[in-house]
Design a protein around this motif. Structure first.
Motif, PDB file in Angstrom:
ATOM      1  N   LEU A 328       0.828  -1.197   0.000  1.00 33.09           N
ATOM      2  CA  LEU A 328       0.000   0.000   0.000  1.00 33.09           C
ATOM      3  C   LEU A 328       0.869   1.256   0.000  1.00 33.09           C
ATOM      4  O   LEU A 328       0.604   2.211  -0.735  1.00 33.09           O
ATOM      5  CB  LEU A 328      -0.919  -0.013   1.228  1.00 33.09           C
ATOM      6  CG  LEU A 328      -1.829   1.191   1.429  1.00 33.09           C
ATOM      7  CD1 LEU A 328      -2.802   1.338   0.261  1.00 33.09           C
ATOM      8  CD2 LEU A 328      -2.602   1.055   2.741  1.00 33.09           C
ATOM      9  N   ALA A 329       1.918   1.240   0.803  1.00 28.20           N
ATOM     10  CA  ALA A 329       2.830   2.385   0.848  1.00 28.20           C
ATOM     11  C   ALA A 329       3.482   2.621  -0.503  1.00 28.20           C
ATOM     12  O   ALA A 329       3.604   3.763  -0.960  1.00 28.20           O
ATOM     13  CB  ALA A 329       3.888   2.165   1.931  1.00 28.20           C
ATOM     14  N   GLN A 330       3.893   1.558  -1.151  1.00 23.67           N
ATOM     15  CA  GLN A 330       4.533   1.691  -2.461  1.00 23.67           C
ATOM     16  C   GLN A 330       3.565   2.278  -3.479  1.00 23.67           C
ATOM     17  O   GLN A 330       3.932   3.149  -4.278  1.00 23.67           O
ATOM     18  CB  GLN A 330       5.038   0.331  -2.928  1.00 23.67           C
ATOM     19  CG  GLN A 330       5.839   0.391  -4.223  1.00 23.67           C
ATOM     20  CD  GLN A 330       6.395  -0.967  -4.605  1.00 23.67           C
ATOM     21  OE1 GLN A 330       5.817  -2.002  -4.303  1.00 23.67           O
ATOM     22  NE2 GLN A 330       7.552  -0.961  -5.258  1.00 23.67           N
ATOM     23  N   ALA A 331       2.310   1.810  -3.452  1.00 24.20           N
ATOM     24  CA  ALA A 331       1.307   2.352  -4.374  1.00 24.20           C
ATOM     25  C   ALA A 331       1.042   3.824  -4.099  1.00 24.20           C
ATOM     26  O   ALA A 331       0.687   4.582  -5.006  1.00 24.20           O
ATOM     27  CB  ALA A 331       0.009   1.552  -4.256  1.00 24.20           C
ATOM     28  N   ALA A 332       1.228   4.249  -2.840  1.00 22.03           N
ATOM     29  CA  ALA A 332       1.029   5.643  -2.466  1.00 22.03           C
ATOM     30  C   ALA A 332       2.291   6.474  -2.640  1.00 22.03           C
ATOM     31  O   ALA A 332       2.315   7.658  -2.269  1.00 22.03           O
ATOM     32  CB  ALA A 332       0.543   5.735  -1.027  1.00 22.03           C
ATOM     33  N   GLY A 333       3.371   5.887  -3.174  1.00 23.55           N
ATOM     34  CA  GLY A 333       4.583   6.636  -3.457  1.00 23.55           C
ATOM     35  C   GLY A 333       5.526   6.796  -2.287  1.00 23.55           C
ATOM     36  O   GLY A 333       6.405   7.659  -2.314  1.00 23.55           O
ATOM     37  N   TYR A 334       5.367   5.956  -1.244  1.00 23.92           N
ATOM     38  CA  TYR A 334       6.225   6.074  -0.070  1.00 23.92           C
ATOM     39  C   TYR A 334       6.922   4.735   0.173  1.00 23.92           C
ATOM     40  O   TYR A 334       6.278   3.683   0.179  1.00 23.92           O
ATOM     41  CB  TYR A 334       5.399   6.458   1.159  1.00 23.92           C
ATOM     42  CG  TYR A 334       6.206   6.511   2.439  1.00 23.92           C
ATOM     43  CD1 TYR A 334       7.143   7.525   2.646  1.00 23.92           C
ATOM     44  CD2 TYR A 334       6.049   5.544   3.427  1.00 23.92           C
ATOM     45  CE1 TYR A 334       7.897   7.568   3.804  1.00 23.92           C
ATOM     46  CE2 TYR A 334       6.786   5.586   4.592  1.00 23.92           C
ATOM     47  CZ  TYR A 334       7.714   6.599   4.778  1.00 23.92           C
ATOM     48  OH  TYR A 334       8.455   6.637   5.924  1.00 23.92           O
TER      49      TYR A 334
END
Length: 492
Positions: A328-334
């Motif tokens: 989820l973090a990766q999809a949100a750019g973090y």
């Protein structure tokens, strides 16, 4: 992005300040010409090649009526705060100007300047929005701290204008309602370009049940125009994910996420927001059928546009947080700093209510989360629901969402509860209507003293006051439907 609605061909601009130069560029960039600038202090000159008139000269030269609207850019005495109402007072009340007066936020109907990055979260009510939204907000705040992005001037202008406009509308309503005993207000996002306001009315009351209104009377104002989704780099609502919504989020450069949860668990949790335990609400079969049909429509719209969004399954987030949170973090750019950070976030957020005591959410949505978890539908639904779900094609629908299609097996032999549960009719009516406003399903629960009043400019979509307070129904529309108020509410 430009909307299908045509912008005006020309406008006047009232007020010269630090906004005016860049804002004028936005206006002219949309092909709108500026006929003249108007300012009470800087007159008898030119600005961007146009005459600057004092307000009296403006009225004398161009008249109080006409098809060309006025964009009101006036500021407070210290020059630091937007003050649309002060400009409207001068033009409408003192000078009798009857042209349409536009708030600077009106440009949002035709322009969506992008943020550097951000996210938008959509989910049917009770689909895990609170948990998922909290994690996305955490990722965003850390990403902002790490990257320190610069906002373009058009983005800052539109963000400030839309924020000021929303504040002005809320304050206008609350000032009027306070004279009727209102003491709390909560904004409710409905869809792009629209929001509602819920207010208390009357002295605060204590109640033994977990559900119930904070005061005996409720006041709900529906149909206000505004743009809450440009107030920040994150946006969350229960809107149906259609093409127009996705296009606007793309224009704002917001990554779109959709909360996904087992449909029958959603219905059980939504019923628990109406009353707890939720059995009596769930076994009002008219309510159940309406919500089940609406829920299916909502997720079918999201599935049809799955290529343009990230769907996050609530159950997986609960069951396997250390696997889901990094994705989820990766999809949100973090990029998370390893498993330890994921474990900390899981410890902080999963299964906890995030409401702060005394907040409007705590007042209007006491105990927002109810028994977080999966599979509640097996213990709460009964054989009475099977036929409805079969008629709606829920087996295929649940399979399309990635869930087991067999709902009939666990439910067919379960009997409906026989215990009569006493419920607060005012709370049920209020909550059912507010959820109806965001989702559109038919209202089932009514209050014996409920009153609806429509008012507003006939040429625009009317506002609706919904209340069980006869005094509010009589007085508030008159206070909000004056010539001056109509200018404020029609300013975008």
């Amino acid at each position: 992005m430009r909307s299908a609605e045509n912008p005006p061909e020309a406008v006047f601009v009232y007020g010269l300040n630090e906004w005016t130069e860049p804002y004028a560029k936005l206006i002219e960039g949309l092909g709108i010409s500026i006929t003249a600038f108007v300012d009470a202090e800087q007159t008898d000159g030119t600005f961007r090649g146009c005459r600057v008139l004092n307000p009296a000269a403006f009225v004398e030269h161009y008249g109080t009526r006409g098809g060309t609207p006025v964009v009101v850019m006036s500021r407070s005495a210290d020059g630091l705060q937007a003050n649309f109402e002060a400009g409207v007072t001068t033009l409408a009340n003192e000078l009798g100007c009857r042209r349409r007066l536009l708030h600077p936020a009106f440009l949002k109907r035709h322009l969506s300047p992008p943020f550097p990055f951000g996210h938008a979260l959509f989910g049917y009510p009770s689909s895990g929005n609170t948990l998922l939204g909290s994690l996305l907000e955490e990722f965003l705040s850390r990403r902002l701290a790490r990257k320190k992005p610069e906002f373009s001037l058009p983005t800052q202008l539109m963000r400030a204008a839309c924020t000021e406009h929303m504040t002005m509308l809320s304050d206008t309503v609350f000032r009027a309602a306070r004279a009727l005993g209102a003491w709390a207000i909560q904004g409710r996002l409905i869809r792009v370009g629209e929001f509602d306001l819920a207010l208390s009315a009357g002295p605060r009351q204590e109640h033994e049940a977990e559900r119930g209104l904070p005061s005996p009377q409720f006041v709900y104002l529906a149909g206000l125009g505004g743009f809450p989704h440009i107030m920040g780099q994150s946006y969350a609502s229960h809107e149906l994910v259609d093409e127009a919504l996705l296009a606007d989020m793309k224009s704002l450069n917001l990554d779109v996420f959709v909360a996904c949860r087992h449909p029958l668990d959603i219905i059980v949790s939504l019923a628990a927001k109406h009353w707890r335990p939720p059995d009596a609400v769930l076994h009002d079969l008219a309510w159940f059928a309406g919500v089940a049909e609406n829920l299916k429509t909502w997720y079918q719209a999201a599935l049809a546009r799955s290529a343009g969004l990230t769907m996050v399954r609530y159950e997986e987030l609960l069951e396997r947080p250390l696997a889901v949170i990094p994705r989820l973090a990766q999809a949100a750019g973090y990029d998370l700093a390893g498993e330890a950070e994921a474990a900390m976030l899981a410890e902080t957020y999963i299964g906890r209510t995030l409401q702060q005591p005394g907040s409007s959410a705590a007042l209007f949505e006491s105990g927002h989360l109810w028994q977080p978890g999966a599979g509640k539908w097996r213990e709460r639904l009964s054989g009475d629901h099977v036929g409805i779900l079969e008629d709606l094609g829920y087996g295929r629908f649940m399979a399309d969402l990635g869930y087991d299609s067999d709902f009939a097996g666990p439910l067919r032999d379960r009997e409906a509860p026989t215990e009569v549960i006493a419920m607060d009719p005012a709370w049920l009516a209020w909550h059912d209507y507010t959820t109806h406003r965001s989702q559109g399903y038919a209202v089932t629960f009514r209050h014996e003293n409920e009153i609806f009043r429509e008012f507003g400019e006939p040429s625009q979509a009317p506002m609706t006051l919904y209340t069980n307070d006869a005094e509010a129904a009589e007085i508030l529309p008159r206070m909000l439907d004056s010539d001056f108020s109509r200018v404020l509410f029609g300013a975008v």
